[in-house]
Structures are given as structure tokens and as C-alpha cells.
Write a protein that holds these residues in place. Structure first.
Motif, PDB file in Angstrom:
ATOM      1  N   ARG A 134      13.066  11.980  -1.004  1.00  0.00           N
ATOM      2  CA  ARG A 134      12.462  13.219  -0.501  1.00  0.00           C
ATOM      3  C   ARG A 134      13.496  14.076   0.233  1.00  0.00           C
ATOM      4  O   ARG A 134      13.161  14.989   0.938  1.00  0.00           O
ATOM      5  CB  ARG A 134      11.274  12.903   0.408  1.00  0.00           C
ATOM      6  CG  ARG A 134      10.030  12.748  -0.435  1.00  0.00           C
ATOM      7  CD  ARG A 134       9.310  11.471  -0.177  1.00  0.00           C
ATOM      8  NE  ARG A 134       8.436  11.151  -1.308  1.00  0.00           N
ATOM      9  CZ  ARG A 134       8.735  10.272  -2.233  1.00  0.00           C
ATOM     10  NH1 ARG A 134       9.895   9.639  -2.222  1.00  0.00           N
ATOM     11  NH2 ARG A 134       7.919  10.000  -3.214  1.00  0.00           N
TER      12      ARG A 134
ATOM     13  N   TRP B 193      12.435   5.712  -0.143  1.00  0.00           N
ATOM     14  CA  TRP B 193      11.405   6.748  -0.233  1.00  0.00           C
ATOM     15  C   TRP B 193      11.880   8.021   0.472  1.00  0.00           C
ATOM     16  O   TRP B 193      11.749   9.124  -0.067  1.00  0.00           O
ATOM     17  CB  TRP B 193      10.090   6.233   0.375  1.00  0.00           C
ATOM     18  CG  TRP B 193       8.977   7.212   0.298  1.00  0.00           C
ATOM     19  CD1 TRP B 193       8.145   7.424  -0.766  1.00  0.00           C
ATOM     20  CD2 TRP B 193       8.571   8.133   1.308  1.00  0.00           C
ATOM     21  NE1 TRP B 193       7.251   8.426  -0.464  1.00  0.00           N
ATOM     22  CE2 TRP B 193       7.486   8.877   0.796  1.00  0.00           C
ATOM     23  CE3 TRP B 193       9.021   8.400   2.597  1.00  0.00           C
ATOM     24  CZ2 TRP B 193       6.848   9.871   1.528  1.00  0.00           C
ATOM     25  CZ3 TRP B 193       8.382   9.393   3.335  1.00  0.00           C
ATOM     26  CH2 TRP B 193       7.311  10.114   2.798  1.00  0.00           C
TER      27      TRP B 193
ATOM     28  N   ARG C  40       0.842  -1.210   0.000  1.00  0.00           N
ATOM     29  CA  ARG C  40       0.000   0.000   0.000  1.00  0.00           C
ATOM     30  C   ARG C  40       0.876   1.258   0.000  1.00  0.00           C
ATOM     31  O   ARG C  40       0.583   2.220  -0.698  1.00  0.00           O
ATOM     32  CB  ARG C  40      -0.934   0.015   1.206  1.00  0.00           C
ATOM     33  CG  ARG C  40      -2.058  -0.982   1.145  1.00  0.00           C
ATOM     34  CD  ARG C  40      -3.021  -0.794   2.326  1.00  0.00           C
ATOM     35  NE  ARG C  40      -3.875  -1.932   2.568  1.00  0.00           N
ATOM     36  CZ  ARG C  40      -4.908  -2.284   1.819  1.00  0.00           C
ATOM     37  NH1 ARG C  40      -5.212  -1.580   0.766  1.00  0.00           N
ATOM     38  NH2 ARG C  40      -5.634  -3.341   2.125  1.00  0.00           N
TER      39      ARG C  40
ATOM     40  N   THR D 186       2.363   2.092  -3.365  1.00  0.00           N
ATOM     41  CA  THR D 186       1.419   2.548  -4.382  1.00  0.00           C
ATOM     42  C   THR D 186       0.569   3.733  -3.930  1.00  0.00           C
ATOM     43  O   THR D 186      -0.305   4.173  -4.675  1.00  0.00           O
ATOM     44  CB  THR D 186       0.486   1.388  -4.793  1.00  0.00           C
ATOM     45  OG1 THR D 186      -0.211   0.916  -3.635  1.00  0.00           O
ATOM     46  CG2 THR D 186       1.274   0.250  -5.432  1.00  0.00           C
ATOM     47  N   ALA D 187       0.822   4.239  -2.728  1.00  0.00           N
ATOM     48  CA  ALA D 187      -0.016   5.303  -2.160  1.00  0.00           C
ATOM     49  C   ALA D 187       0.375   6.688  -2.663  1.00  0.00           C
ATOM     50  O   ALA D 187       1.448   6.886  -3.233  1.00  0.00           O
ATOM     51  CB  ALA D 187       0.097   5.274  -0.636  1.00  0.00           C
ATOM     52  N   ARG D 188      -0.518   7.627  -2.390  1.00  0.00           N
ATOM     53  CA  ARG D 188      -0.201   9.046  -2.636  1.00  0.00           C
ATOM     54  C   ARG D 188       0.930   9.434  -1.709  1.00  0.00           C
ATOM     55  O   ARG D 188       1.061   8.901  -0.602  1.00  0.00           O
ATOM     56  CB  ARG D 188      -1.419   9.925  -2.341  1.00  0.00           C
ATOM     57  CG  ARG D 188      -2.573   9.716  -3.286  1.00  0.00           C
ATOM     58  CD  ARG D 188      -3.687  10.685  -2.966  1.00  0.00           C
ATOM     59  NE  ARG D 188      -3.763  10.932  -1.520  1.00  0.00           N
ATOM     60  CZ  ARG D 188      -4.873  10.967  -0.819  1.00  0.00           C
ATOM     61  NH1 ARG D 188      -6.027  10.781  -1.405  1.00  0.00           N
ATOM     62  NH2 ARG D 188      -4.856  11.200   0.481  1.00  0.00           N
ATOM     63  N   ASP D 189       1.743  10.378  -2.129  1.00  0.00           N
ATOM     64  CA  ASP D 189       2.939  10.768  -1.403  1.00  0.00           C
ATOM     65  C   ASP D 189       2.648  11.129   0.056  1.00  0.00           C
ATOM     66  O   ASP D 189       3.391  10.745   0.951  1.00  0.00           O
ATOM     67  CB  ASP D 189       3.622  11.930  -2.126  1.00  0.00           C
ATOM     68  CG  ASP D 189       5.091  12.006  -1.818  1.00  0.00           C
ATOM     69  OD1 ASP D 189       5.760  10.956  -1.840  1.00  0.00           O
ATOM     70  OD2 ASP D 189       5.559  13.124  -1.527  1.00  0.00           O
ATOM     71  N   GLU D 190       1.574  11.835   0.298  1.00  0.00           N
ATOM     72  CA  GLU D 190       1.280  12.291   1.670  1.00  0.00           C
ATOM     73  C   GLU D 190       0.886  11.150   2.606  1.00  0.00           C
ATOM     74  O   GLU D 190       0.913  11.313   3.826  1.00  0.00           O
ATOM     75  CB  GLU D 190       0.214  13.391   1.677  1.00  0.00           C
ATOM     76  CG  GLU D 190      -1.107  12.990   1.078  1.00  0.00           C
ATOM     77  CD  GLU D 190      -1.224  13.300  -0.410  1.00  0.00           C
ATOM     78  OE1 GLU D 190      -2.349  13.208  -0.923  1.00  0.00           O
ATOM     79  OE2 GLU D 190      -0.218  13.620  -1.058  1.00  0.00           O
ATOM     80  N   ASP D 191       0.549   9.990   2.075  1.00  0.00           N
ATOM     81  CA  ASP D 191       0.159   8.848   2.904  1.00  0.00           C
ATOM     82  C   ASP D 191       1.300   7.867   3.146  1.00  0.00           C
ATOM     83  O   ASP D 191       1.208   7.017   4.035  1.00  0.00           O
ATOM     84  CB  ASP D 191      -1.001   8.091   2.243  1.00  0.00           C
ATOM     85  CG  ASP D 191      -2.244   8.941   2.084  1.00  0.00           C
ATOM     86  OD1 ASP D 191      -2.447   9.856   2.914  1.00  0.00           O
ATOM     87  OD2 ASP D 191      -3.013   8.702   1.134  1.00  0.00           O
ATOM     88  N   CYS D 192       2.366   7.973   2.371  1.00  0.00           N
ATOM     89  CA  CYS D 192       3.423   6.961   2.396  1.00  0.00           C
ATOM     90  C   CYS D 192       4.138   6.846   3.735  1.00  0.00           C
ATOM     91  O   CYS D 192       4.356   5.739   4.232  1.00  0.00           O
ATOM     92  CB  CYS D 192       4.445   7.244   1.296  1.00  0.00           C
ATOM     93  SG  CYS D 192       3.798   6.951  -0.346  1.00  0.00           S
TER      94      CYS D 192
END
Length: 189
Positions: free
Chosen positions: A70, A66, A26, A29-35
Motif C-alpha cells: 500500500r 501488506w 482473518r 483474508t479480510a477486505r482491505d479497509e479492515d486489514c
């Protein structure tokens, strides 16, 4: 895709499919703010379940990668070092190499047990050099690594400069010599 995997795992089709692995999927494959929260949840699930060191290390590696992308380098190093230790304990040599490569990309010089000529290259440069030395064209390398041909050309010029080679043939000879030395051979003809 995640829902398909979750349904498949729920059916018990694979005893290795765990909640932590699903959460890692998950996060991938999640949106950046949820990772960030998902990776932390996956790590907590690994620890609570006392799962295999290997899967835990894979989650640490993914989270560290990840974070590095960032530019959260200090946090990334912590995750990547822990991943490296996990892979070392499992004897997962290729995964160890990947973790070391990611650590070097954060600027962590302590991760470099690899003092070879190729150890001077970034992780991406090593990938480009490996593909080019195996005969791939710039366009093929670009396709394989999801880069533009101009970016591959840029990396290749930097690789040539750093390694002191002037052609693809010299690069291939250097790469093959390095790998022969690492596997126990002399690397010399």
C-alpha cells in the motif's frame, strides 16, 4: 474458510493455534479497509499472550508486506525490521531471507547483508531468476507467481541487464555459482 479454521482451533485440535494466529488469518483474508486494524489486533494478542517469537515475527512480516504493497514504506520498514529480528532470534533462516527481501523492496539498504550480485535484484526479480535458472519457462514462472507472461519477460530483461548476462544458461550458472559460494564452496569449476 476462516470460520472453518476458527472452529477447528476451538476444538483444541492444535495447541499451537492461538487467537493471534486466527486474527492474522482473518487479516490475510479480510477486505482491505479492515486489514490494518486486524493486523494491529493480532500483534497486540501476540504480546499479551507472550507467544513464540516465530509466530509473532510471521505476523510482523505479513503486516509489513501488506503495508509495503500500500506504499506505506516507513511503517512497513518498522514491521519488517522487527520481523527480521524475530526470525534471527529463532534461527529461521528462510524466513530471515524473506524478511530481508521485503525490506529491500521498501528501499531499505540497511537490510542488505547480502552484498552479492543477486542482492541487486528486487524480491520479485529474485523469485523470477530462481525459477528461470531452475529451468522453468516464462509461462511456468507466470503461473507459479501469478503474473502475466509479459510481466515475467519484463522482469527477465531487467534481470539480464542488471546482472550482465545474455541467456538463461548464463543466469543459471550465475545463480548456481552464487549459491555454491554462500554454502561455503568456491563457486568455481
Amino acid at each position: 474458510m476462516v470460520d472453518l479454521y476458527a472452529g477447528w482451533a476451538a476444538l483444541g485440535a492444535d495447541a499451537q493455534a492461538t487467537a493471534a494466529q486466527l486474527t492474522r488469518f482473518r487479516a490475510l483474508t479480510a477486505r482491505d479497509e479492515d486489514c490494518d486494524a486486524l493486523y494491529q489486533q493480532a500483534l497486540a494478542e501476540h504480546e499479551a499472550a507472550g507467544e513464540s517469537q516465530f509466530e509473532h515475527a510471521r505476523t510482523l512480516l505479513a503486516y509489513g508486506m501488506w503495508l509495503r504493497r500500500r506504499r506505506r514504506l516507513l511503517e512497513a520498514r518498522l514491521q519488517l525490521r522487527a520481523a527480521l529480528v524475530g526470525f534471527e532470534r529463532c534461527g529461521a533462516l528462510l524466513w530471515e531471507k524473506r524478511a530481508r527481501s521485503e525490506l529491500r523492496a521498501t528501499g531499505d539498504s540497511a537490510a542488505s547483508d547480502d552484498v552479492s550480485v543477486l542482492g541487486r535484484l528486487t524480491a520479485q526479480q529474485q523469485r523470477v531468476a530462481g525459477l528461470v535458472s531452475s529451468g522453468a519457462t516464462n509461462r511456468e514462472v507466470a503461473t507459479r507467481l501469478s503474473l502475466s507472461p509479459r510481466t515475467v519477460d519484463h522482469h527477465l530483461r531487467n534481470i539480464f541487464s542488471q546482472l550482465g548476462v545474455r541467456s538463461r544458461v548464463e543466469l543459471a550458472l550465475l545463480m548456481n555459482g552464487e549459491q555454491t559460494e554462500r554454502s561455503g564452496g568456491s563457486g568455481k569449476a
